[in-house]
Design an enzyme around this catalytic site. Structure first.
Site, PDB file in Angstrom:
ATOM      1  N   TYR A 198       0.806  -1.224   0.000  1.00 30.97           N
ATOM      2  CA  TYR A 198       0.000   0.000   0.000  1.00 30.97           C
ATOM      3  C   TYR A 198       0.842   1.278   0.000  1.00 30.97           C
ATOM      4  CZ  TYR A 198      -4.115  -2.851   1.055  1.00 30.97           C
ATOM      5  OH  TYR A 198      -5.138  -3.757   1.008  1.00 30.97           O
ATOM      6  N   GLU A 206     -23.692   2.821  17.139  1.00 35.11           N
ATOM      7  CA  GLU A 206     -24.331   3.077  15.839  1.00 35.11           C
ATOM      8  C   GLU A 206     -24.820   4.522  15.681  1.00 35.11           C
ATOM      9  OE1 GLU A 206     -27.000  -0.210  16.298  1.00 35.11           O
ATOM     10  OE2 GLU A 206     -26.071  -1.296  14.630  1.00 35.11           O
TER      11      GLU A 206
END
Ligand code: NI
Length: 429
Positions: free
Chosen positions: A333, A408
């Protein structure tokens, strides 16, 4: 000072009628400020039940890199419902959505990765993974859901957008660098992307906070293989051979000088050898040693220097002992290096949404990798951390572990931030 400013906390705000849009002008026609930000956050919070359902569905059905077929189908069906056009199959299982505004203008990309990890889900919750040995342990289900939420808010206002939004649903962040596959498939072209924003959940930051790295955020990664070739001989007569083990030992020691002697002390780099194998018997001089490792660097300049010095050092040291080192470097990467002007946009949008106290500026890069760097090698952009920690609810576990989970409610903040970043990114420079 409140770090979380919902619309209900604003003094003097008109009572919301049917939501949040009954002031002088809708949020998308007003400059980005804290009132606009609050309205966008309220709109994002309205989407939370819808987003939680999507996230939990993805969480129960994790798919590894390049296997995201169910996820791909789910994303496409939701884009269909929203009336958003898209190109399917980019980079294998990628989907690129397009929201065209009222003029050509600038093009801003928002990116989410979709893949899961080969980790057993150890959480005792109803929405735990249904696939043994696979889990969304890096929050990419959340990233995908947040991008769908941002898409929903942006497409509602598409006739007011002064440019184009690209939605990059990317495969395989954890494995082969799906970002590279999307770029090779043309995801940043037609129309050409001018700016890109991405986020990653961060369970070390409380919900309502955002983590920013100016400049270097994640290291590059390269896979290293060194094979030392010698010449076998009887252990009693080493002068008749070339001992690959002795040569390899010198190579290993010499490689330690690269970070300590060649790299600027202000730069970050790591050279780690993870395995070493050589020899066959106690009384035979080894003719071959194989070593593999990883190289991490925070910038491309340091990366080039370190890789060059590894090759020079290993080859020359082995040669000095009559052996030969074969150095194979497999690029992995790119480093994630934020464009500071783009990160400044994220700081401004975070400030308007959450307040100054909720912004954490990280001074050091993370030596772990993230394939968002491929995009940043092509276009200016910013990648930042979204707080998802909730100590009271026991949501404290690190990514890539079986107990990892997110708060969440942070998804609404992620949606609001990405919408604000997109709007700011569309504004002419
Ligand atoms: Ni991740």
């Amino acid at each position: 000072m409140a770090s979380y400013r919902g619309p209900q906390q604003r003094p003097g705000a008109a009572a919301p009628a049917g939501g949040h849009g009954d002031r002088f002008a809708p949020w998308y026609l007003r400059p980005v400020n804290s009132d606009t930000a609050s309205d966008i956050l309220a709109a994002a919070q309205d989407l939370l039940p819808w987003m939680i359902e999507i996230r939990r569905d993805l969480h129960q059905h994790p798919e590894l890199g390049l296997e995201e077929h169910r996820t791909n189908a789910k994303v496409r069906s939701l884009l269909d419902e929203m009336g958003i056009e898209y190109v399917d199959g980019l980079g294998g299982t990628g989907v690129v959505g397009l929201i065209s505004g009222n003029s050509d203008g600038r093009v801003v990309a928002l990116r989410a990765d979709m893949d899961a990890l080969p980790i057993q889900d150890d959480k005792d919750v109803a929405y735990a993974s249904k696939i043994p040995g696979k889990m969304h342990a890096c929050g990419h289900d959340v990233h995908t859901t947040v991008l769908l939420g941002a898409a929903r808010l942006l497409v509602e206002q598409k006739t007011s957008l002064p440019g184009t939004i690209k939605l990059l649903f990317q495969p395989a962040e954890e494995t082969v660098g799906g970002a590279k596959l999307l770029i090779e498939a043309g995801a940043l072209e037609n129309p050409r992307v001018d700016a890109i924003f991405g986020l990653h959940v961060d369970p070390t930051l409380e919900t309502g906070t955002v983590g920013l790295h100016f400049g270097q955020r994640n290291a590059s990664s390269d896979n290293l293989e060194i094979i030392v070739h010698g010449k076998a001989a009887h252990g009693a007569y080493p002068f008749e051979g070339v001992d690959a083990i002795v040569a390899a030992a010198q190579v290993v020691s010499s490689l330690q000088t690269i970070v300590s002697r060649n790299v600027d002390a202000q730069e970050a780099a790591v050279v780690s050898l993870g395995t070493i194998h050589g020899g066959t018997q106690a009384n035979i001089v080894a003719d071959r040693v194989e070593m593999v490792g990883t190289v991490r660097c925070a910038s491309q300049t340091t990366r080039q220097l370190v890789l060059q010095r590894i090759k020079e050092t290993a080859e020359a040291v082995a040669l000095g002992l009559g052996a030969r080192a074969e150095v194979n470097i497999e690029p992995s990467y790119d480093p994630v290096v934020n464009d500071d002007s783009m990160l400044e946009i994220v700081r401004e949008t975070s400030r308007s949404l959450l307040g100054d106290d909720s912004i954490v500026i990280f001074s050091k890069p993370n030596m772990g990798v993230e394939d968002f760097g491929y995009y940043l090698s092509e276009v200016p952009g910013a990648f930042y951390s979204l707080g998802v920690r909730n100590e009271a609810a026991g949501i404290v576990h690190p990514v890539h572990q079986g107990l990892f989970d997110v708060d969440e409610s942070a998804m609404a903040i992620g949606v609001a931030l990405q919408v604000l970043n997109a709007l700011a990114g569309l504004a002419p420079c």
